[in-house]
Every structure is written in structure tokens, then in C-alpha cells.
Motif scaffolding. Structure first.
Motif, short mmCIF file in Angstrom:
data_model
loop_
_atom_site.label_atom_id
_atom_site.label_comp_id
_atom_site.label_asym_id
_atom_site.label_seq_id
_atom_site.Cartn_x
_atom_site.Cartn_y
_atom_site.Cartn_z
N PRO A 260 0.74 -1.30 -0.09
CA PRO A 260 0.08 -0.15 -0.10
C PRO A 260 0.80 1.11 -0.13
CG PRO A 260 0.10 -0.98 2.22
CD PRO A 260 0.83 -2.01 1.28
N SER B 60 4.71 1.32 8.79
CA SER B 60 3.52 2.26 8.39
C SER B 60 2.30 1.53 8.83
CB SER B 60 3.66 2.03 6.82
OG SER B 60 4.62 2.61 6.36
N CYS C 246 -0.47 1.29 7.66
CA CYS C 246 -1.31 0.61 6.63
C CYS C 246 -0.63 -0.69 6.39
CB CYS C 246 -1.37 1.51 5.32
SG CYS C 246 0.17 1.76 4.62
N LYS C 247 0.55 -1.13 7.01
CA LYS C 247 1.15 -2.37 6.58
C LYS C 247 0.80 -3.60 7.75
CE LYS C 247 4.72 -0.66 3.74
NZ LYS C 247 6.54 -0.46 3.48
N SER C 248 -0.40 -3.85 7.35
CA SER C 248 -1.22 -4.87 8.85
C SER C 248 -0.08 -6.15 8.94
CB SER C 248 -2.41 -5.11 8.52
OG SER C 248 -2.60 -5.48 7.17
N GLU D 267 2.16 9.48 5.10
CA GLU D 267 1.89 7.95 5.65
C GLU D 267 2.17 7.95 6.89
OE1 GLU D 267 4.10 3.95 4.30
OE2 GLU D 267 3.52 5.07 2.81
#
Length: 205
Positions: free
Chosen positions: A39, A154, A156-158, A191
Motif C-alpha cells: 500500500p 507504516s 497501513c502495513k498490517s 503515511e
């Protein structure tokens, strides 16, 4: 991880290390490819990544995962004192304000300049789901025995967050940085970045 196929070792520029030779070009290509993926979808110029890794060669330990003669993964660990996150604007949720990340703040979490910092981590898409990232992080932790290790990831980086949690990292509550990155389409994107730490005495991994 199949240790008969993947080998871990140090990367040294201009010196023979595991699988030999100057790995700078391989590092640059792999870094740009890994961080171009969603992402994040970041765009990094070759020149900027070369400059970054030249600094890493001077200040950090560079670790690699090798498949035969090919570099397929890397990790960078360095003293927290030289980490680029120091001095960056950081949102302090409990205080509801922005503040530069400094030692007074980090001392509240037991972090000192000689602690470790996981500055970068990447594995080629073709070699994921083999435990390579976990092994690189474990090797990085061994560079700082009996010291906490900090990292930034980040939000968003699950998948990355889940990996770090499995290895014993926990989020520093209420802290967030929001750097901007150039995207593949040329735009700039903010981010959200979380800070996570693994205490020297913590279990996991």
C-alpha cells in the motif's frame, strides 16, 4: 525457512562477504522494488537510495538473505542515536500536540542512544512466506544484545505489524509520525508511522 536454500549473512560494500562482492547495486534495486509495492507505492530515485545505503554502510549493520548468489532480503540495524526518526515531528496523543522526537520523550519508554533501531527491512516478493523477514529481524536483534530495539512501521502495513508483534514488539502508545513520500504517480502522500519496541527482556520470536 529452508536453511539449505537461504543463507543469512552480513553485507559489506567493497569487501567479500557471504556470496561475495559489492552488494550496493543489488540493495538499491531490491529496496526500490519492495517499497514501490502497495500500500505504500513509494517512488525512490536511484541516486537517493544509493546515498542512503552509503550512509548505512558507515553507520549501521547491513544484513542479507541470499539464495545462491542472489540477494533476496535485507535488514538494517543501527544505534538509535543516528536514526533518521530522531528530531522528526511526532504526534503525542496524550498531550494532543506535535513535538520533536527527542531523548526526553524516549527516556519515558526506557530508550537510550545505545539502543538498537531497525531502520529498514525488505524481502523480494518471490521469496516471501518463507520466514526470511523473521530471521533477518532476529539476526538484527542479536546485534544489540541486552538492549531494547525500536522500529517504525507504516500503519497501513498490517502484515508487517503482525510480524513484529509475533516477534515480541509492542507499539509505543500515543506516538505517531507522518512523513511524506513521493508516489509512483509523482504525487506526495502522507503515511502514518507507528513506533514499536521490543524490550531486551521481552519474550516472543
Amino acid at each position: 525457512m529452508d536453511r539449505g536454500v537461504i543463507q543469512l549473512g552480513s553485507i559489506e560494500r567493497g569487501k567479500h562477504s557471504y556470496a561475495g562482492g559489492d552488494r550496493l547495486e543489488e540493495l538499491v534495486v531490491l529496496y526500490r522494488a519492495v517499497f514501490a509495492e502497495p500500500p505504500s507505492s513509494q517512488w525512490w530515485s536511484k541516486e537517493s537510495v544509493v546515498a542512503m545505503f552509503k550512509r548505512y554502510f558507515q553507520t549501521s549493520s547491513l544484513l542479507g538473505a541470499f539464495s545462491g548468489d542472489r540477494l533476496v532480503g535485507f535488514a538494517v540495524v543501527q544505534p538509535l542515536a543516528v536514526a533518521s526518526i530522531m528530531g522528526q515531528q511526532t504526534w503525542i496523543e496524550p498531550e494532543q500536540k506535535w513535538r520533536l522526537l527527542d531523548w526526553q520523550l524516549l527516556d519515558e519508554f526506557g530508550l537510550l542512544p545505545d539502543c538498537g533501531y531497525l531502520a529498514d527491512l525488505g524481502v523480494a516478493a518471490s521469496h516471501r512466506q518463507q520466514g526470511i523477514a523473521s530471521e533477518l529481524v532476529r539476526l538484527g536483534l542479536r546485534q544489540y544484545p541486552d538492549k531494547p530495539m525500536l522500529l517504525r512501521v507504516s500503519a497501513c502495513k498490517s502484515d508487517a505489524i503482525a510480524l513484529y508483534e509475533k516477534l515480541g514488539f509492542t507499539q509505543l502508545p500515543g506516538l505517531e509520525q507522518q512523513p511524506q513520500y513521493r508516489q509512483q504517480d509523482g504525487s506526495l502522500k502522507t503515511e502514518a508511522k507507528l513506533l514499536m519496541v521490543k524490550d531486551a527482556a521481552s519474550s516472543g520470536g
